[in-house]
Design an enzyme around this catalytic site. Sequence first.
Site, PDB file in Angstrom:
ATOM      1  CG  ASP A   1      20.603   9.212 -10.465  1.00 40.81           C
ATOM      2  OD1 ASP A   1      21.045  10.271  -9.975  1.00 40.81           O
ATOM      3  OD2 ASP A   1      21.342   8.266 -10.803  1.00 40.81           O
TER       4      ASP A   1
ATOM      5  CB  ILE B   1      22.214  10.738  -2.406  1.00 40.51           C
ATOM      6  CG1 ILE B   1      21.333   9.550  -2.044  1.00 40.51           C
ATOM      7  CG2 ILE B   1      23.514  10.287  -3.088  1.00 40.51           C
ATOM      8  CD1 ILE B   1      21.990   8.467  -1.234  1.00 40.51           C
TER       9      ILE B   1
ATOM     10  CE  LYS C   1      23.927   8.895 -17.072  1.00 42.95           C
ATOM     11  NZ  LYS C   1      24.945   9.381 -16.146  1.00 42.95           N
ATOM     12  CG  ASN C   2      24.624   6.231 -14.081  1.00 40.97           C
ATOM     13  OD1 ASN C   2      25.194   6.910 -14.944  1.00 40.97           O
ATOM     14  ND2 ASN C   2      23.811   6.756 -13.185  1.00 40.97           N
TER      15      ASN C   2
ATOM     16  NE  ARG D   1      26.600  14.738 -19.134  1.00 40.50           N
ATOM     17  CZ  ARG D   1      27.272  15.005 -18.042  1.00 40.50           C
ATOM     18  NH1 ARG D   1      27.120  16.152 -17.464  1.00 40.50           N
ATOM     19  NH2 ARG D   1      28.085  14.125 -17.526  1.00 40.50           N
TER      20      ARG D   1
ATOM     21  CG  LEU E   1      34.354   7.955   0.612  1.00 36.00           C
ATOM     22  CD1 LEU E   1      32.854   7.702   0.531  1.00 36.00           C
ATOM     23  CD2 LEU E   1      34.902   7.486   1.968  1.00 36.00           C
TER      24      LEU E   1
ATOM     25  NE  ARG F   1      28.451  13.818  -8.378  1.00 37.90           N
ATOM     26  CZ  ARG F   1      28.083  13.296  -9.530  1.00 37.90           C
ATOM     27  NH1 ARG F   1      27.694  14.071 -10.505  1.00 37.90           N
ATOM     28  NH2 ARG F   1      28.103  12.001  -9.718  1.00 37.90           N
TER      29      ARG F   1
ATOM     30  CB  CYS G   1      28.876  18.729 -11.090  1.00 35.40           C
ATOM     31  SG  CYS G   1      27.783  17.552 -10.336  1.00 35.40           S
TER      32      CYS G   1
ATOM     33  CB  ILE H   1      36.891  11.425  -5.899  1.00 36.09           C
ATOM     34  CG1 ILE H   1      38.111  12.340  -6.030  1.00 36.09           C
ATOM     35  CG2 ILE H   1      35.873  11.711  -6.982  1.00 36.09           C
ATOM     36  CD1 ILE H   1      39.069  11.855  -7.094  1.00 36.09           C
TER      37      ILE H   1
ATOM     38  NE  ARG I   1      31.343  14.477 -10.274  1.00 34.31           N
ATOM     39  CZ  ARG I   1      32.248  15.021  -9.478  1.00 34.31           C
ATOM     40  NH1 ARG I   1      32.580  16.269  -9.642  1.00 34.31           N
ATOM     41  NH2 ARG I   1      32.796  14.327  -8.509  1.00 34.31           N
TER      42      ARG I   1
HETATM   43  N1  EPU Z   1      30.853  10.804  -1.714  1.00 40.44           N
HETATM   44  C1  EPU Z   1      31.843  11.153  -0.825  1.00 40.44           C
HETATM   45  N2  EPU Z   1      33.118  10.799  -1.146  1.00 40.44           N
HETATM   46  C2  EPU Z   1      33.433  10.101  -2.260  1.00 40.44           C
HETATM   47  C3  EPU Z   1      32.407   9.724  -3.138  1.00 40.44           C
HETATM   48  C4  EPU Z   1      31.115  10.089  -2.840  1.00 40.44           C
HETATM   49  O1  EPU Z   1      31.588  11.788   0.197  1.00 40.44           O
HETATM   50  O2  EPU Z   1      34.609   9.803  -2.463  1.00 40.44           O
HETATM   51  C5  EPU Z   1      29.477  11.180  -1.413  1.00 40.44           C
HETATM   52  C6  EPU Z   1      28.847  12.025  -2.517  1.00 40.44           C
HETATM   53  O3  EPU Z   1      29.166  13.391  -2.370  1.00 40.44           O
HETATM   54  C7  EPU Z   1      27.387  11.722  -2.339  1.00 40.44           C
HETATM   55  C8  EPU Z   1      27.386  10.240  -1.942  1.00 40.44           C
HETATM   56  O4  EPU Z   1      28.688   9.990  -1.407  1.00 40.44           O
HETATM   57  O5  EPU Z   1      26.893  12.479  -1.264  1.00 40.44           O
HETATM   58  C9  EPU Z   1      27.097   9.268  -3.054  1.00 40.44           C
HETATM   59  O6  EPU Z   1      27.903   9.560  -4.197  1.00 40.44           O
HETATM   60  P1  EPU Z   1      28.371   8.443  -5.207  1.00 40.44           P
HETATM   61  O7  EPU Z   1      29.855   8.335  -5.163  1.00 40.44           O
HETATM   62  O8  EPU Z   1      27.597   7.192  -4.980  1.00 40.44           O
HETATM   63  O9  EPU Z   1      27.973   9.083  -6.619  1.00 40.44           O
HETATM   64  P2  EPU Z   1      28.722   8.797  -7.982  1.00 40.44           P
HETATM   65  O10 EPU Z   1      29.249   7.424  -7.976  1.00 40.44           O
HETATM   66  O11 EPU Z   1      29.652   9.899  -8.288  1.00 40.44           O
HETATM   67  C10 EPU Z   1      26.712   7.755  -9.267  1.00 40.44           C
HETATM   68  C11 EPU Z   1      25.908   8.068 -10.499  1.00 40.44           C
HETATM   69  C12 EPU Z   1      25.021   9.274 -10.229  1.00 40.44           C
HETATM   70  C13 EPU Z   1      24.119   8.954  -9.049  1.00 40.44           C
HETATM   71  C14 EPU Z   1      24.958   8.572  -7.820  1.00 40.44           C
HETATM   72  C15 EPU Z   1      24.145   8.145  -6.634  1.00 40.44           C
HETATM   73  C16 EPU Z   1      27.301   7.358 -12.343  1.00 40.44           C
HETATM   74  C17 EPU Z   1      28.085   7.722 -13.542  1.00 40.44           C
HETATM   75  N3  EPU Z   1      26.803   8.367 -11.609  1.00 40.44           N
HETATM   76  O12 EPU Z   1      27.520   8.891  -9.012  1.00 40.44           O
HETATM   77  O13 EPU Z   1      24.231   9.448 -11.395  1.00 40.44           O
HETATM   78  O14 EPU Z   1      23.322  10.066  -8.733  1.00 40.44           O
HETATM   79  O15 EPU Z   1      25.841   7.479  -8.178  1.00 40.44           O
HETATM   80  O16 EPU Z   1      23.327   7.080  -6.952  1.00 40.44           O
HETATM   81  O17 EPU Z   1      27.097   6.197 -12.064  1.00 40.44           O
HETATM   82  C18 EPU Z   1      22.991  10.624 -12.993  1.00 40.44           C
HETATM   83  O18 EPU Z   1      22.966   9.585 -13.674  1.00 40.44           O
HETATM   84  O19 EPU Z   1      22.275  11.622 -13.248  1.00 40.44           O
HETATM   85  C19 EPU Z   1      23.882  10.693 -11.836  1.00 40.44           C
HETATM   86  C20 EPU Z   1      24.253  11.830 -11.278  1.00 40.44           C
END
Ligand code: EPU
Length: 424
Positions: free
Chosen positions: A308, A330, A22-23, A400, A126, A122, A117, A124, A93
């Site tokens: 995950d 994380i 999925k991811n 999902r 970055l 979470r 969530c 964004i 998201r």
């Molecule tokens: N973070 C920041 N700023 C940002 C982005 C992230 O501080 O701009 C922090 C987050 O709050 C978190 C860490 O950095 O503490 C890592 O977050 P990341 O951005 O890597 O998460 P994501 O890209 O939003 C994806 C997966 C998640 C998975 C995480 C971590 C997808 C669609 N989602 O989320 O998957 O847990 O990476 O590996 O790829 C799931 O599949 O159940 C799921 C939640």
Amino acid sequence: MDAFVIQGGTRLRGEVTISGAKNAALPIMAACLLTQQECLIRNVPDLADVRHLSSLLENLGAKVWRDKQKTLHIQVQDESHCLADYETVRRMRASICVLGPMLARRHRAEVSMPGGCAIGDRPINLHLRGLAALGAKLDLEGGNILADGSCLEGTEIFLGGPFGSTVLGTANVMSAAVLAKGKTIIEYAACEPEIVDLGNFLNAMGAKISGHGTPRITIKGVESLGAADYTVIPDRIEAGTFLIAGAITNGELILKNCRTEHLMALLDCLHKIGVDVDRQDGTIRVSSARRLNPVDITTQPYPGFPTDLQAQCMTLLCLADGNSMITEKIFPDRFMHTAELGRMGAQLRKEGPTVLVQGVRELIGAPVMASDLRASAALVLAGMVAKGETTVLRVYHIDRGYEHIEEKLQRVGAKITRVDQPQV
Ligand code: EPU
């Protein structure tokens, strides 16, 4: 709304074929916005999140259809729409991953700012910092990010945050940089296999990306991208969940279509717990008949232990012979499942981002509430090993991210049925 009713106590035996990731599929689908030529994406799982992103891509002018071989065909026909609204982003998201491709190709995007969530805040920031470094002008209006990317230019970008790298942030910046003028270097990029898959897909479209899979990704901007025919990697989190299912039920499962190299942290952990895992090109056999040893786990960015799989592993450790400690590095608040597991007799104590798991002899069936995708999987695992009947409510969360999970589990002997959610 659906629920699962599970009768615990059966040992799972047989073969399970792991679906596409999925991811990996989601950012790859979004990257199809980078061309007007048709892209074929194979091995895409049939999931609520995939259907949701498909309809967002349709709203953004793409034709999306799935053929009988599980291949998604995506072709942009109209590039005049640029809005991913609140309703869309609120429901998923990962919709945020259209931002980078839209900026690169359409030079503008309006994407609702995602809120928090069930698994945490979470942010964004970055993603936005990376896109701004490429020259995007970003404003926030009415909860929407208004982005102008008319002159994106390659640069060096540091993408680390307080919790390490960002997966979708790396995906967004990489997808924007492919059409930017000149060279971009992303430092502290996410190394997850899903980012490698996206990089490989973009290269198949004609991008010039190297170093994906390491913390330093280099992208040489190109004029345009074209069609690609690409197969998505197997889902390491689904595979991990089934490995734990085999282990927790004292069963014997053979998982087909796995990339064992993507599962090293979990395999190492299962080994310490005392679960037998045997790997051979793309197939993993898991069996467990012994008592489970307690272990300490800390979630980390790849190749560390994946967040995950934290909830599912917690369920397994609930039945270990002693005390384990699980620390979430994380998403420090990703522990909604602990209270529900507690309703089934688990002994868990949360202190900050750590949960102390005191092993118990058995879990006892109960009605429990799923709060997010992986928490739901943890509760299904608990239900399969618990004494008596467990009802997992709100299983739309699990739909999902796990393709036909109850059918896959039924085929290997689980007593799990999907029902209309009872009023409780
Ligand atoms: N973070 C920041 N700023 C940002 C982005 C992230 O501080 O701009 C922090 C987050 O709050 C978190 C860490 O950095 O503490 C890592 O977050 P990341 O951005 O890597 O998460 P994501 O890209 O939003 C994806 C997966 C998640 C998975 C995480 C971590 C997808 C669609 N989602 O989320 O998957 O847990 O990476 O590996 O790829 C799931 O599949 O159940 C799921 C939640």
